[in-house]
Design an enzyme around this catalytic site. Structure first.
Site, PDB file in Angstrom:
ATOM      1  CG  HIS A   1      -4.658   8.866   4.005  1.00 30.17           C
ATOM      2  ND1 HIS A   1      -5.336   7.884   4.767  1.00 30.17           N
ATOM      3  CD2 HIS A   1      -3.605   7.953   3.231  1.00 30.17           C
ATOM      4  CE1 HIS A   1      -5.365   7.073   3.992  1.00 30.17           C
ATOM      5  NE2 HIS A   1      -4.495   6.946   3.214  1.00 30.17           N
TER       6      HIS A   1
ATOM      7  N   GLY B   1      -9.070  -1.708   3.121  1.00 32.95           N
ATOM      8  CA  GLY B   1     -10.087  -0.798   4.329  1.00 32.95           C
ATOM      9  C   GLY B   1      -9.850  -1.701   5.260  1.00 32.95           C
TER      10      GLY B   1
ATOM     11  CD  GLU C   1      -5.901  -7.330   7.736  1.00 30.01           C
ATOM     12  OE1 GLU C   1      -6.589  -6.642   5.705  1.00 30.01           O
ATOM     13  OE2 GLU C   1      -5.325  -6.811   7.488  1.00 30.01           O
TER      14      GLU C   1
ATOM     15  CG  HIS D   1      -1.693  -1.311   1.427  1.00 29.53           C
ATOM     16  ND1 HIS D   1      -3.088  -1.366   0.560  1.00 29.53           N
ATOM     17  CD2 HIS D   1      -2.101  -2.752   1.619  1.00 29.53           C
ATOM     18  CE1 HIS D   1      -3.532  -2.108   0.739  1.00 29.53           C
ATOM     19  NE2 HIS D   1      -2.992  -3.370   1.958  1.00 29.53           N
TER      20      HIS D   1
HETATM   21  C1  LIG Z   1      -3.007  -2.968   8.224  1.00 31.64           C
HETATM   22  N1  LIG Z   1      -3.467  -4.133   6.912  1.00 31.64           N
HETATM   23  C2  LIG Z   1      -4.381  -3.557   6.208  1.00 31.64           C
HETATM   24  N2  LIG Z   1      -5.263  -4.072   6.278  1.00 31.64           N
HETATM   25  C3  LIG Z   1      -6.507  -3.643   4.765  1.00 31.64           C
HETATM   26  N3  LIG Z   1      -6.082  -2.745   4.927  1.00 31.64           N
HETATM   27  C4  LIG Z   1      -5.026  -2.488   5.132  1.00 31.64           C
HETATM   28  C5  LIG Z   1      -4.233  -2.647   5.314  1.00 31.64           C
HETATM   29  N4  LIG Z   1      -3.362  -1.889   5.458  1.00 31.64           N
HETATM   30  C6  LIG Z   1      -3.200  -0.659   4.406  1.00 31.64           C
HETATM   31  N5  LIG Z   1      -4.391  -0.443   4.356  1.00 31.64           N
HETATM   32  C7  LIG Z   1      -5.061  -0.285   3.797  1.00 31.64           C
HETATM   33  O1  LIG Z   1      -4.558   0.727   3.119  1.00 31.64           O
HETATM   34  C8  LIG Z   1      -4.938   2.525   3.014  1.00 31.64           C
HETATM   35  C9  LIG Z   1      -2.911   2.892   2.906  1.00 31.64           C
HETATM   36  O2  LIG Z   1      -2.448   3.511   2.089  1.00 31.64           O
HETATM   37  P1  LIG Z   1      -3.244   4.086   0.500  1.00 31.64           P
HETATM   38  O3  LIG Z   1      -3.606   5.295   1.233  1.00 31.64           O
HETATM   39  O4  LIG Z   1      -4.302   2.945  -0.158  1.00 31.64           O
HETATM   40  O5  LIG Z   1      -2.168   4.452  -0.085  1.00 31.64           O
HETATM   41  C10 LIG Z   1      -4.935   2.220   4.332  1.00 31.64           C
HETATM   42  O6  LIG Z   1      -5.749   3.673   4.958  1.00 31.64           O
HETATM   43  C11 LIG Z   1      -5.792   0.987   3.624  1.00 31.64           C
HETATM   44  O7  LIG Z   1      -7.119   1.247   3.255  1.00 31.64           O
HETATM   45 ZN   LIG Z   2      -3.089  -5.580   2.455  1.00 34.87          ZN
END
Ligand SMILES: CNc1ncnc2c1ncn2[C@@H]1O[C@H](COP(=O)(O)O)[C@@H](O)[C@H]1O
Ligand SMILES: [Zn+2]
Length: 356
Positions: free
Chosen positions: A69, A176, A206, A21
């Site tokens: 963010h 998310g 998850e 991410h």
């Molecule tokens: C730890 N496990 C996880 N489970 C679910 N969603 C996750 C996550 N880790 C990250 N994100 C998702 O990625 C976003 C941040 O990167 P971006 O703003 O999209 O680049 C988080 O807000 C969440 O929606």
């Molecule tokens: Zn993830």
């Protein structure tokens, strides 16, 4: 684990990163730059990363993303964050990267979802033109908290970019907070995405208690699964679910440190990697959020090897077999496999004389 504790073998190992991410991958030096751009936010370092030996609940992890963010809310920020993250993965020996990120709209800075995606694509192209040795693709993320309508809108955007980005946008991610919302509300959007040729990587199970949702979403079927922590019967899942995953041969993206630091897995040795790996099911080691969880892909490979007693040949095969799980077309897979063949003697430090 400190950086210098990672054995050079894992650094030199060519790697494929399929679950990263963007805003979770921001390193300390980049956070530093962002904080100095926005001192009025009063954000300290401790608020953006989970250090060695520390744990957080998954809920607390999601608070961390909110802080990041706030720091990343202009096109300029996104461009810097994306280029830095790409270069860091390249420096860690990642040869092929699928980045994922949730397009955001920020009224006060004029950022739109469209310009968000354009900026990530610009960063990918910039790195390429600078000759950074990594092939980077993009997955547009749907945040499950935002519901049906936003999901539909995101699919439309992703489809447009898939058709206009020269193969850089390949698919969708569903992520998310897993405790919010239900996959059934997102099913029509995901179905539509699949029908138009977007690849799907879905975060499934998850947390416990998502089995019904996973069962439903597995019928799409997705092209890859993120985490899948509670799918296996040994983790409280069911054999029926495992059968579906096996029948469709859906690779799993496995993120050891993320799961341990986010406390969905108690110890590294309890990680579900072992169940799927033992079955010979496609299992890809990934970082999830290298910045937030203070890790990198070399470290994750080393952790998998030390925890599950994998030989260097087994680790090599693990990174090599990840190539078959990428969303880019076969020609790219062939190029990567050639690269692995070329690099193997260097990584294993064979000398000419060894074969005599
Ligand atoms: C730890 N496990 C996880 N489970 C679910 N969603 C996750 C996550 N880790 C990250 N994100 C998702 O990625 C976003 C941040 O990167 P971006 O703003 O999209 O680049 C988080 O807000 C969440 O929606
Ligand atoms: Zn993830």
């Amino acid at each position: 684990m400190m950086d210098n504790e990672v054995d050079v073998f894992y650094r030199e190992l060519p790697k494929v990163e399929l679950h990263a991410h963007l805003n979770g991958s921001v390193s300390c030096p980049t956070i530093e730059k962002l904080i100095s751009r926005k001192p009025h936010l009063n954000i300290g370092h401790g608020m953006t990363a989970i250090g060695k030996g520390q744990r957080r609940t998954l809920d607390e992890c999601f608070q961390v993303f909110k802080v990041i963010h706030q720091l990343v809310d202009t096109e300029e920020d996104i461009l810097m964050v994306a280029t830095d993250v790409i270069k860091e993965f390249a420096a860690d020996g990642v040869k092929y990267l699928e980045l994922r990120s949730t397009p955001r709209e920020e009224k006060h800075t004029g950022l739109t979802k469209k310009s968000y995606i354009e900026t990530v694509i610009k960063a990918i192209k910039q790195c390429k033109s600078e000759g950074v040795d990594i092939d980077v693709r993009f997955l547009v993320a749907i945040d499950r908290r935002n519901g049906t309508e936003v999901a539909m809108e995101t699919v439309k955007l992703a489809e447009d970019f898939m058709l206009s980005s020269d193969g850089l946008v390949l698919g969708l991610d569903l992520s998310g907070d897993p405790t919010v919302g239900h996959g059934k509300d997102l099913l029509p959007a995901l179905q539509k995405a699949k029908n138009c040729g977007l690849k799907l990587s879905l975060h499934l199970s998850e947390v416990p208690s998502q089995l019904e949702e996973s069962d439903l979403l597995l019928d799409l079927p997705p092209d890859r699964i993120g985490h899948g922590t509670f799918l296996h019967p040994a983790m409280g899942g069911s054999q029926g679910i495992v059968d579906k995953v096996v029948k469709h041969n859906i690779p799993l993206e496995l993120c050891l440190t993320s799961n341990v630091k986010g406390q969905t897995v108690a110890r590294y040795s309890d990680h579900h990697f072992k169940h799927w790996y033992q079955m010979g099911h496609p299992s890809v080691i990934c970082t999830d959020d290298k910045g937030v969880f203070s890790t990198d892909l070399s470290q994750e490979y080393q952790l998998a090897a030390s925890t599950f007693d994998l030989s260097r040949e087994a680790v090599w095969k693990l990174s090599h077999d990840a190539i078959d799980c990428i969303f880019a077309p076969d020609t790219v897979k062939q190029q990567l496999k050639q690269k692995w063949i070329y690099l193997k003697p260097q990584v294993f430090h064979y000398r000419e004389t060894d074969s005599l």
